[in-house]
Design an enzyme around this catalytic site. Structure first.
Site, PDB file in Angstrom:
ATOM      1  N   ASP A   1      48.654  20.254  57.070  1.00  0.00           N
ATOM      2  CA  ASP A   1      49.880  20.226  56.278  1.00  0.00           C
ATOM      3  C   ASP A   1      51.098  20.421  57.164  1.00  0.00           C
ATOM      4  O   ASP A   1      52.228  20.444  56.675  1.00  0.00           O
ATOM      5  CB  ASP A   1      49.851  21.321  55.208  1.00  0.00           C
TER       6      ASP A   1
ATOM      7  N   ASP B   1      42.139  15.736  47.490  1.00  0.00           N
ATOM      8  CA  ASP B   1      42.479  17.071  47.976  1.00  0.00           C
ATOM      9  C   ASP B   1      41.501  18.131  47.485  1.00  0.00           C
ATOM     10  O   ASP B   1      40.737  17.897  46.525  1.00  0.00           O
ATOM     11  CB  ASP B   1      43.912  17.408  47.498  1.00  0.00           C
TER      12      ASP B   1
END
Ligand code: GLA
Length: 699
Positions: A502, A445
């Site tokens: 997301d 990430d």
């Protein structure tokens, strides 16, 4: 030195080279020894073509009010050639003034069937700036252009584009993508007009808002017919793409990124198609596909983020893992929250050791449980980041990249990967976890923007990823940056999957995935069945729709499976089994977006290489403007073949919208020609639902 008058255009000496694939030709021309120019890129030309004539005809005539010379659009155009559009390079001397190179000595240094390489030097003895240009036709038909620049000490390069690629005036539409967190890959379109259209990411990563690709399309180009050209830059540290129309009517595109180094290499991929936007996508997608591990079925993921966030309890995670496996998950990914002190997003980044409070016996009890269920184990890292509340920061505050007065992002700062000790620390920390546990997968990430692009940081990141990939050849890496904040062909040299967004809202995903497929193979796009109440949009969507949208890409689940009703559970199992039975076919054949006059419909097809079999997904976004949408025309089939077409799933067909119908809901035998010309009339759908057809050649 005496000043010279410009030469007559007809007296310019021209040297030409060509590169061919089976369907395309690129012609390069060098005018009076200058930097080569791309003078034809597209349709295959006959062997006998007069290349010099092409090179002459592509130069505009000089009218009044202009500089005298006829000015070629070279790969690196400069003002001293007379070019008045955006320069291909901007250099400043130590006094801050611009210094323009005059490249006049081009030499071909290697040539092969699909490849040309030149060095370009300045005229005279004082050679301050050197170029090395290389072009290569990839087997996919995409052309890779690589340009390297070297300068003597004392100069600063402000801008260096990989290459100025001409955009013919019959491709006036500019299609590219914007986006935001939980809303990536938003298509936008405009027409070329005089001046510049610039897409720039200044956040040190690719960013949600600026996918680094641009498409130029003919007025009549649609998904399946017509001409288009595309360009993308394989770089993850921020970029600038400039599409420009100059006053003489010429159009071109340049790609580049921020740098501080004296020796600079740039790369761009350029593709041309006369088979519509799908033809272009097919070529670009093949560039990425050619690097993916071969014949590896994409396992169904379970990711625990939206189920537990930072609340990790071994017992609960085991329960969840058991249920995930029962529904068909094959890889369990432990997301954020597993490392020392990480109880929320304000702390602990950098301390990559297992949290002893949450995991008193390490991760073993969980990983053993996961593997005993037949699942692989994956884990989340955000290696480039640090929280000030961490042991790492307390020990090494000087490892942070950039000034101390920079703003934080998600309460965190960025580590300076170009420092060898930082990269070594991260390599060791990741390797320690990877060796201690059966880790086959890392979700990598990057949840904050940088305050500027720093190419050393991106270069160091690539080296770290390369080192890890070499040390752990069976480890796969997924690129995530608050969802799709770092999706590009640079990361996809090292990663095999991207976390596209997301947003697990299947409706948002339907549109996003459709657009992302212009550049990305379907199998690298992670897509998860999210919670019934979507956490990022508040929508409530049926399991049928959530399941099919995820099954279109690399499928996974990301909700608490304990919330599933019996009906949802059955639907999820059925769709997951379908995905498993079909994934090799879906990920190995050709993918097409279908044109539909109904803007509420996002339809796609997957066709195997022999055209024996297809799957069509018809996704309904909102309510259609008309009562019934037009028949959907399929593509990519064998016109002479007959296909048995059947609906895989009738669960989403509402009676209220289909009270009577002239065709059997379900099976039909139709030729490829009929399916591709008249098309198939589909049942009417409620918003947020999906039809799935399968077709099989019967003769
Ligand atoms: C980012 C990712 C999410 C999740 C969280 C964890 O937002 O995009 O998928 O991993 O970080 O903090």
């Amino acid at each position: 030195m005496r000043h010279k008058l410009a030469k007559r255009g007809a007296d310019i000496a021209i040297e030409c080279w060509r590169l061919d694939t089976d369907r395309r030709t690129a012609v390069f021309a060098c005018y009076d020894g200058g930097v080569p120019a791309l003078v034809h890129f597209g349709r295959k030309l006959p062997d006998s073509e007069d290349l010099e004539a092409i090179a002459r005809y592509c130069m505009p005539n000089v009218a009044g009010g202009q500089l005298d010379p006829v000015v070629p659009l070279t790969l690196v155009p400069t003002p001293l050639d007379g070019w008045q559009g955006h320069p291909g390079i901007i250099i400043r001397g130590s006094d801050g003034r611009t210094v323009d190179p005059v490249w006049r000595k081009t030499e071909l240094i290697s040539e092969a069937e699909n490849h040309l390489r030149w060095t370009v030097l300045e005229s005279g003895d004082d050679v301050r700036f050197t170029l090395v240009l290389e072009v290569r036709f990839d087997p996919t038909g995409v052309m890779a252009i690589e340009s390297a620049y070297k300068s003597a000490e004392g100069y600063r390069v402000e801008w260096f584009s990989c290459a100025a690629v001409p955009v013919p005036s019959h491709l006036p539409r500019i299609v590219d993508h914007g986006g935001r967190w939980t809303g990536e890959f938003q298509r936008q379109e405009r027409e070329f007009t005089l001046g510049q259209h610039v897409r720039e990411s200044r956040e040190g990563r690719t960013g949600h808002a600026h996918f680094p690709g641009m498409i130029f399309a003919a007025a009549a180009c649609d998904e399946n017919t017509g001409e288009c050209l595309g360009v993308t830059i394989p770089w993850s540290g921020g970029h600038r793409i400039i599409a420009e129309e100059t006053p003489d009517g010429r159009r071109h595109v340049q790609t580049g990124f921020d740098t501080r180094s004296l020796n600079i290499t740039r790369k761009a991929y350029v593709g041309w198609s006369d088979e519509g936007l799908n033809g272009l996508s097919d070529m670009f997608v093949s560039v990425v596909r050619s690097r993916l591990p071969k014949h590896v079925a994409r396992p169904v993921h379970y990711n625990c983020w939206e189920a537990v966030y930072f609340r990790h309890s071994v017992d609960e995670l085991k329960q969840i893992a058991t249920l995930a496996a029962e529904h068909g998950a094959e890889r369990f990914v432990l997301d954020d929250g597993w490392f020392k002190g990480r109880n929320d997003d304000t702390t602990s980044l950098g301390d990559w050791v297992v949290d002893e409070q949450k995991y008193p016996d390490g991760l073993h009890p969980l990983t053993e449980h996961v593997t005993s269920l037949g699942m692989e184990f994956g884990i989340w890292f955000e290696p480039e980041m640090v929280n000030t509340a961490s042991d790492l920061y307390r020990q090494h505050p000087d490892w942070v990249l950039g000034p101390s007065n920079q703003p934080s992002g998600r309460g965190q700062f960025v580590l300076d990967l170009a420092k060898p000790e930082v990269s070594q620390y991260l390599f060791d920390a990741i390797a320690a976890i990877t060796k201690s546990y059966p880790v086959t997968y890392i979700k990598w990430d990057h949840n904050r923007k940088l305050t500027s692009g720093v190419s050393e940081q991106t270069g160091a990141l690539y080296r770290l990823l390369e080192r890890l990939n070499e040390a752990f050849p069976n480890l796969e890496i997924e690129s995530c940056a608050s969802g799709g904040g770092r999706v590009d062909y640079g990361m996809l040299r090292h990663a095999t999957r991207v976390w596209l967004s997301d947003s697990n809202d299947a409706l948002e995903r339907l549109r996003m995935q459709h657009e992302a497929s212009r550049w990305l193979p379907v199998e690298v796009q992670g897509s998860h069945v999210g919670p019934r109440h979507c956490h990022t949009s508040g929508r409530v969507l049926s399991m049928n729709f959530r399941g099919w949208v995820a099954a279109q890409r690399h499928m996974g689940f990301e909700m608490d499976p304990r919330e599933l009703t019996e009906g949802e559970s059955q639907t999820l199992k059925r769709i997951t089994n379908w995905y498993k039975d079909n994934r090799e076919f879906l990920h190995g054949g050709r993918h097409y977006r279908l044109d539909s006059d109904d803007h509420e419909i996002f339809a796609e097809m997957f066709v195997d290489n022999d055209k024996d079999r297809f799957v069509a997904f018809v996704g309904q976004w909102g309510a259609s403007a008309q009562i019934a949408s037009d028949p959907l025309r399929f593509v990519g089939l064998d016109a002479d073949a007959t296909y048995a077409v059947k609906l895989v799933d009738t669960e989403s067909i509402p009676t209220a919208l289909n009270r009577n119908s002239a065709f059997p809901v379900g099976d039909a035998n139709l030729s490829g020609a009929a399916l591709m010309s008249g098309g198939l009339r589909c049942p009417n759908l409620f918003p947020a639902s999906m039809l799935v057809y399968e077709g099989m050649r019967v003769k």
